[in-house]
Design an enzyme around this catalytic site. Structure first.
Site, PDB file in Angstrom:
ATOM      1  N   ARG A 159      42.451  21.879  45.392  1.00 57.90           N
ATOM      2  CA  ARG A 159      43.309  22.952  44.874  1.00 57.90           C
ATOM      3  C   ARG A 159      42.557  23.681  43.771  1.00 57.90           C
ATOM      4  O   ARG A 159      42.111  23.057  42.805  1.00 57.90           O
ATOM      5  CB  ARG A 159      44.629  22.398  44.330  1.00 57.90           C
ATOM      6  CG  ARG A 159      45.709  23.491  44.142  1.00 57.90           C
ATOM      7  CD  ARG A 159      46.958  22.958  43.470  1.00 57.90           C
ATOM      8  NE  ARG A 159      46.734  22.720  42.064  1.00 57.90           N
ATOM      9  CZ  ARG A 159      47.170  21.629  41.401  1.00 57.90           C
ATOM     10  NH1 ARG A 159      47.858  20.700  42.025  1.00 57.90           N
ATOM     11  NH2 ARG A 159      46.912  21.490  40.111  1.00 57.90           N
ATOM     12  N   GLU A 172      40.738  25.713  36.767  1.00 61.65           N
ATOM     13  CA  GLU A 172      40.040  24.483  37.120  1.00 61.65           C
ATOM     14  C   GLU A 172      40.055  24.309  38.630  1.00 61.65           C
ATOM     15  O   GLU A 172      40.806  24.986  39.345  1.00 61.65           O
ATOM     16  CB  GLU A 172      40.678  23.263  36.443  1.00 61.65           C
ATOM     17  CG  GLU A 172      42.097  22.968  36.881  1.00 61.65           C
ATOM     18  CD  GLU A 172      42.700  21.752  36.171  1.00 61.65           C
ATOM     19  OE1 GLU A 172      41.988  21.115  35.382  1.00 61.65           O
ATOM     20  OE2 GLU A 172      43.870  21.454  36.422  1.00 61.65           O
ATOM     21  N   ASN A 225      40.459  21.219  41.446  1.00 56.77           N
ATOM     22  CA  ASN A 225      40.904  19.833  41.584  1.00 56.77           C
ATOM     23  C   ASN A 225      40.358  19.226  42.872  1.00 56.77           C
ATOM     24  O   ASN A 225      40.595  19.760  43.960  1.00 56.77           O
ATOM     25  CB  ASN A 225      42.435  19.781  41.621  1.00 56.77           C
ATOM     26  CG  ASN A 225      43.061  20.387  40.376  1.00 56.77           C
ATOM     27  OD1 ASN A 225      43.207  19.719  39.363  1.00 56.77           O
ATOM     28  ND2 ASN A 225      43.425  21.655  40.452  1.00 56.77           N
ATOM     29  N   SER A 233      48.191  17.756  43.738  1.00 58.82           N
ATOM     30  CA  SER A 233      49.589  17.483  44.073  1.00 58.82           C
ATOM     31  C   SER A 233      50.424  18.740  44.245  1.00 58.82           C
ATOM     32  O   SER A 233      49.955  19.851  44.106  1.00 58.82           O
ATOM     33  CB  SER A 233      50.196  16.596  42.984  1.00 58.82           C
ATOM     34  OG  SER A 233      50.068  17.224  41.722  1.00 58.82           O
ATOM     35  N   LYS A 293      35.085  18.900  34.820  1.00 57.80           N
ATOM     36  CA  LYS A 293      35.047  20.212  34.172  1.00 57.80           C
ATOM     37  C   LYS A 293      33.607  20.635  33.878  1.00 57.80           C
ATOM     38  O   LYS A 293      33.296  21.829  33.846  1.00 57.80           O
ATOM     39  CB  LYS A 293      35.856  20.188  32.872  1.00 57.80           C
ATOM     40  CG  LYS A 293      37.294  19.712  33.028  1.00 57.80           C
ATOM     41  CD  LYS A 293      38.088  20.602  33.959  1.00 57.80           C
ATOM     42  CE  LYS A 293      39.530  20.154  34.076  1.00 57.80           C
ATOM     43  NZ  LYS A 293      39.709  18.886  34.791  1.00 57.80           N
ATOM     44  N   LYS A 323      38.258  21.166  26.759  1.00 59.22           N
ATOM     45  CA  LYS A 323      38.692  20.344  27.895  1.00 59.22           C
ATOM     46  C   LYS A 323      37.791  19.130  28.086  1.00 59.22           C
ATOM     47  O   LYS A 323      36.571  19.252  28.144  1.00 59.22           O
ATOM     48  CB  LYS A 323      38.678  21.166  29.185  1.00 59.22           C
ATOM     49  CG  LYS A 323      39.704  22.279  29.244  1.00 59.22           C
ATOM     50  CD  LYS A 323      39.714  22.931  30.623  1.00 59.22           C
ATOM     51  CE  LYS A 323      40.837  23.946  30.758  1.00 59.22           C
ATOM     52  NZ  LYS A 323      40.907  24.481  32.140  1.00 59.22           N
ATOM     53  N   GLU A 377      41.712  14.811  34.996  1.00 60.07           N
ATOM     54  CA  GLU A 377      42.735  15.437  35.834  1.00 60.07           C
ATOM     55  C   GLU A 377      44.105  15.120  35.252  1.00 60.07           C
ATOM     56  O   GLU A 377      44.274  14.158  34.501  1.00 60.07           O
ATOM     57  CB  GLU A 377      42.646  14.905  37.276  1.00 60.07           C
ATOM     58  CG  GLU A 377      41.311  15.152  37.953  1.00 60.07           C
ATOM     59  CD  GLU A 377      41.002  16.618  38.147  1.00 60.07           C
ATOM     60  OE1 GLU A 377      41.949  17.418  38.200  1.00 60.07           O
ATOM     61  OE2 GLU A 377      39.823  16.971  38.243  1.00 60.07           O
ATOM     62  N   GLY A 378      45.121  15.899  35.668  1.00 65.64           N
ATOM     63  CA  GLY A 378      46.485  15.656  35.202  1.00 65.64           C
ATOM     64  C   GLY A 378      46.766  16.412  33.915  1.00 65.64           C
ATOM     65  O   GLY A 378      45.859  16.861  33.211  1.00 65.64           O
ATOM     66  N   ARG A 401      52.907  27.292  39.527  1.00 66.31           N
ATOM     67  CA  ARG A 401      53.513  26.530  38.429  1.00 66.31           C
ATOM     68  C   ARG A 401      53.733  27.476  37.256  1.00 66.31           C
ATOM     69  O   ARG A 401      52.878  28.314  36.944  1.00 66.31           O
ATOM     70  CB  ARG A 401      52.595  25.387  37.977  1.00 66.31           C
ATOM     71  CG  ARG A 401      52.606  24.191  38.878  1.00 66.31           C
ATOM     72  CD  ARG A 401      51.625  23.163  38.390  1.00 66.31           C
ATOM     73  NE  ARG A 401      50.279  23.701  38.336  1.00 66.31           N
ATOM     74  CZ  ARG A 401      49.219  23.022  37.898  1.00 66.31           C
ATOM     75  NH1 ARG A 401      49.366  21.798  37.448  1.00 66.31           N
ATOM     76  NH2 ARG A 401      48.018  23.564  37.892  1.00 66.31           N
TER      77      ARG A 401
END
Length: 517
Positions: free
Chosen positions: A135, A157, A159, A164, A340, A407, A411-412, A493
């Site tokens: 993603r 970013e 992923n 998810s 990253k 950063k 992840e998350g 989102r």
């Protein structure tokens, strides 16, 4: 100067009666259609739900958010090139090794993942195929140097593990289409469904198709066992319904594909590796251990952060999976490709007299490279290079730091350090660890307003939207042959414009869908 994405009042002002009616409608539709999560303990305490039977509707916007069509199409069109790029990065062991060296001094987690790869490499990998369910996340950048201002999608970013919300995103798009067909036109300030351009969202089908492609690429068992797919999950996963939608879509295949959920901490309990040279991964059904399956695909939705590895046994479980013949989504190398630091290095501006670092993977001066460059934003190392020392000056200056986000390689949601908090944070950690971070210029999107329904209450005001484009890729790690490369739907989102973090599962953001403008 900033430009609003809508003309007129959007979203419309709601009366109190309309608010209550829409709350009830969205809550019921969401639960009836699986747009749901397990409640956090702050909403329903564990003692009030000891059997874990409760579910609540996912935080969601009442209206689809306006999103520039040009940015939506930009992200969608470039996804196949991103799939190809990260498949190539994961194959370049020398490149990843250099990345690990640069960040591992301040990041033991990255080093331990790399150590698993080295251990398996010494023994010899037995599965050349790798699966990526990716993603790529974007925000809208407003270029005010043009008149009128123009919009571009800039990457936040990329992923490569546990990408998810595909299942919930599909259902959010369905919710907003339902409301557009039945409710919005009945408001005192009505919105005609004809005026809403709501793009199709194939996220569930698209992601499932990637897993199905890997399943069919795995040869029939020479040991005489049926094949299966394993969803490797975190114990007590609140975002279970998002994952279930993907499982259910996979099992619709004819003939049916068996899918099982396996908590990450039970890997060594319920799987074994065959004593053959191929090292097949065998799953022993916990409720009936006499039933044994050969695992064709392990879809890893856990293991992306240090919290998933509380002890050595957890690391042994990840090594156990990595050395097996199952097709991993992702392998350790693909997970490391999503750090990253890789994003920062790929976005390093091209020197005038030499190929770009991106050119190592996607040829410079090709349409694909041009598409990728247009999505890059300004990202800097925090090492002791010339560029890194310049970035450190910006990060330590309270005034300049207001334009940046720091950063880590994680992840998350909930891991980043924003604006004025950056100087103090850097001074709180050892300077040798600074190189494990990257400094990204904040993207300032145009103003958007919406209404968020969270835990039964409405929150209205300015919001920031982040677009995620899903992609699936199956490739041969040895030859580079790409067997499957597809764009696979989208995620939107949204969070209040006063919040820095946007993770839905982490409690910051909410689900949304695009109204193209």
């Amino acid at each position: 100067m900033t430009t609003s994405l809508t003309s007129g009042a959007y979203p419309p002002q709601l009366t109190q009666e309309e608010e209550q009616y829409l709350i009830a409608t969205i809550k019921d539709w969401s639960i009836a259609n699986g747009l749901a999560v397990r409640p956090p303990p702050t909403v329903i305490p564990a003692e009030a739900d000891p059997e874990g039977i409760a579910a609540i509707n996912t935080p969601v916007t009442v209206f689809p958010s306006p999103f520039p069509r040009v940015c939506f199409e930009q992200g969608r069109v470039v996804q196949n090139s991103y799939n190809e790029l990260y498949a190539a990065v994961s194959r370049d062991e020398e490149f990843i090794s250099q990345i690990v060296k640069e960040v591992a001094g301040g990041d033991e987690f990255i080093q331990k993942l790399w150590d698993i790869h080295l251990k398996v490499k010494e023994e010899g990998y037995t599965q050349p195929l790798s699966l990526g369910l990716f993603r790529s996340d974007y925000m809208v950048h407003q270029d005010t140097s043009t008149s009128p201002p123009s919009f571009q999608a800039k990457q936040v970013e990329f992923n490569t593990i546990a990408s998810s919300f595909g299942g919930l995103s599909y259902h959010t798009s369905r919710l907003h289409k339902y409301l557009a067909d039945t409710e919005y036109s009945l408001l005192q300030a009505p919105i005609s469904s004809i005026l809403l351009d709501l793009p199709e969202n194939s996220a569930t089908e698209g992601l499932a198709a990637g897993i199905q492609a890997a399943y069919h690429a795995y040869a029939d068992s020479k040991l005489g066992h049926p094949k299966c797919v394993i969803f490797l999950v975190q114990p007590g996963e609140r975002n279970v319904f998002d994952q279930r939608h993907l499982e259910y879509q996979i099992t619709k295949a004819k003939p049916s594909i068996p899918v099982f959920r396996l908590p990450f901490d039970k890997v060594l309990t319920h799987t074994t590796i065959a004593g053959s040279p191929k090292r097949q991964l065998l799953y022993h059904l916990p409720r009936n251990p006499s039933k044994v399956y050969e695992v064709a695909v392990v879809y890893i939705r856990a293991g992306y952060g240090p919290g998933d590895y509380p002890d050595q046994r957890a690391w042994e479980g990840r090594h156990h999976l990595e050395r097996s013949a199952a097709i991993k989504c992702p392998t350790v190398l693909t997970q490391l490709a999503g750090t990253k630091k890789v994003q920062q290095v790929l976005a390093t501006p091209r020197p005038s007299s030499a190929p770009s670092i991106l050119g190592r993977f996607i040829k410079d001066d090709t349409p694909a490279a041009g598409e990728l460059w247009r999505t890059f934003t300004n990202i800097y190392p925090m090492d002791t290079s010339e560029a890194g020392l310049e970035a450190r000056k910006k990060a330590l200056d309270p005034q300049q730091a207001e334009s940046y986000v720091l950063k880590p390689q994680r992840e998350g949601g909930g891991n980043n350090i924003y604006r004025g908090a950056i100087p103090g944070f850097l001074r709180s950690i050892p300077e040798p660890h600074w190189g494990s971070y990257i400094l990204m210029e904040l993207i300032t999107p145009p103003p958007v307003s919406n209404i968020i329904l969270r835990n039964g209450h409405l929150e209205q005001g300015g919001v920031i939207c982040e677009l995620g484009i899903y992609g699936t890729c199956l490739w041969n790690q040895n030859t580079g042959n790409v067997r499957h490369n597809e764009q696979a739907g989208y995620l939107l989102r949204t969070k209040g414009d006063s919040s820095d973090e946007g993770g839905v599962a982490a409690g910051f953001g909410c689900m949304d869908s695009c109204c193209l403008v």
